[in-house]
Motif scaffolding. Structure first.
Motif: not given
Length: 437
Positions: A137-142
């Motif tokens: 899984n890959y989550t990209d934050f801001f």
């Protein structure tokens, strides 16, 4: 479990017998990052970077004479990816670090009697570096605050900031299957986009291919579905860090992100540095999280922790280097087009983990969390081309006089990240390199 502390493995006076390791830009003995490598006559296996060499952990395991050392090395000796090892948590990781530090700074014959060192130390130039883990899984934050402010200004958001930004670590779920290790050649993506005020979109290769300078966090042990991770425990779930280039197609993104978030503009490729830099290596470079101004709201309780406020941040100096195909053919060095720092992150890794799981989402060993684009306060510190060039209106000049509004075919982008602090040996992350085809 305690947070990683400074110990004897950070002593800048300790030197290694490995040629070229002492004072190495990235991998002195005070770093000891984990990775997966292979070579022409070796299958995939775990290794540790030291200078320009790799310690073959399988070969070391098969050579040690101490049963205690064998017990420490056994969990990582025959793996082809590091998921099972990092899932064990910090104690096995720290024990391995201590063992390797002593091996590489003391008489090696104490550990490996009558074993040729060249069978354990492999030249990195002769190896292929792979992703250190299987990424589910890959989550990209801001979390890059100035990048967020720049985005808000482009969208003419009142006040120059998204109203939810000070409250919630904004993120989206990315595509894990298209993440590749440093050096990968990325093909220019195709998709729909609209040219100026044309009534209909066109389909074709993106005209606004961009990089995004990010700081990645690898997840260690994770959590069960429905059981959030408390921010006070979040550090236990961090296996290490990397650099990340989350490539973007800006014209496709503008057209498709109405009203939902990124899709084709972001799913075609992300490149990461291949070495997992452990929390233990980072310990001397911890810092307080970003202070909030008097006009900003207080952090919500589930995202607040005294220890994280005091040392949840990390200082990594970041640079972006760009070269064209013509520059490399003429042997012209790459141009540094941006310099910034992880100090510009609004949220810490622990806050990202606490928010990611508050609804019950289960993180898994090897999951990757991207920080989002990290930009500074001045134009030359932009973490993306859209910021460096004002969406292409003010192209940057590179080494041979060429101008770049966005990335062109044949361009090579290299991210470099290093930690410096008085009284400690500097360490680095290795390159995060992407070539555009």
């Amino acid at each position: 479990m305690s947070r990683p502390l400074v110990d004897f493995t950070h002593d800048p006076e300790r030197i290694s017998w490995v040629p070229g390791a002492n004072g190495h830009n990235d991998f002195p003995v005070q770093n000891l990052p984990l990775g997966i490598f292979s070579s022409a006559n070796m299958d995939r296996r775990a290794g540790v970077a030291i200078g320009d060499k790799i310690v073959d952990l399988r070969a070391l395991y098969e050579s040690v004479v101490s049963e205690d050392a064998r017990a420490i090395l056994e969990p990582v000796a025959y793996v082809k990816e590091l998921n099972s090892f990092i899932a064990r948590g910090e104690h096995p990781r720290i024990a391995l670090r201590h063992l390797l530090f002593r091996f590489l700074t003391e008489n090696p014959e104490r550990l490996i009697e009558q074993t040729p060192l060249d069978s354990i130390l492999i030249a990195m130039k002769d190896c292929t570096l792979h992703l250190p883990v299987r990424i589910n899984n890959y989550t990209d934050f801001f979390a890059g605050v100035h990048h967020a402010e720049n985005a808000a200004r482009r969208r003419q958001i009142p006040g120059g900031q998204f109203p939810n930004y000070p409250y919630v670590p904004i993120a989206y779920h990315g595509r894990a299957s298209s993440i590749r290790p440093s050096g990968h050649a990325m093909r220019r993506p195709r998709g729909q986009f609209r040219i100026a005020d044309a009534p209909e979109p066109v389909v074709g290769p993106t005209r606004k291919l961009d990089f995004e300078l990010e700081f990645g966090t690898w997840i260690a042990s994770g959590n069960e579905l429905g059981h959030p991770i408390d921010i006070r425990d979040a550090h236990q779930h961090i296996a290490g860090y990397c650099l990340s280039n989350d490539l973007s197609a800006r014209d496709i993104q503008v057209w498709e992100a109405q009203p939902l978030g990124p899709f084709l503009a972001k799913n075609f490729g992300t490149v990461v540095s291949p070495w997992l830099i452990t929390p233990e290596a980072i310990a001397p470079f911890r810092t307080a999280r970003r202070a909030r101004g008097p006009e900003e709201p207080a952090v919500l309780q589930y995202l607040d922790d005294t220890a994280d406020a005091a040392s949840g941040g990390v200082v990594v100096n970041l640079e972006v280097w760009l070269s064209s195909r013509q520059m490399r053919s003429a042997e012209i060095p790459a141009t540094c087009i941006s310099a910034t720092s992880t100090r510009e992150l609004y949220w810490t890794a622990a806050q990202m983990i606490a928010h990611h799981t508050i609804g019950g989402c289960d993180l898994q060993p090897g999951d990757l969390l991207g920080s989002g684009t990290i930009s500074g306060t001045v134009p030359a510190s932009g973490g993306s081309m859209i910021e460096l060039t004002n969406d292409g209106a003010s192209p940057v000049e590179i080494g041979n006089g060429e101008l770049r509004a966005f990335l062109e075919d044949g361009d090579e982008v290299v991210f470099v990240g290093r930690c410096h602090r008085q009284g400690f040996a500097s360490i680095g992350f290795g390159e995060c390199r992407a070539v555009i085809h």
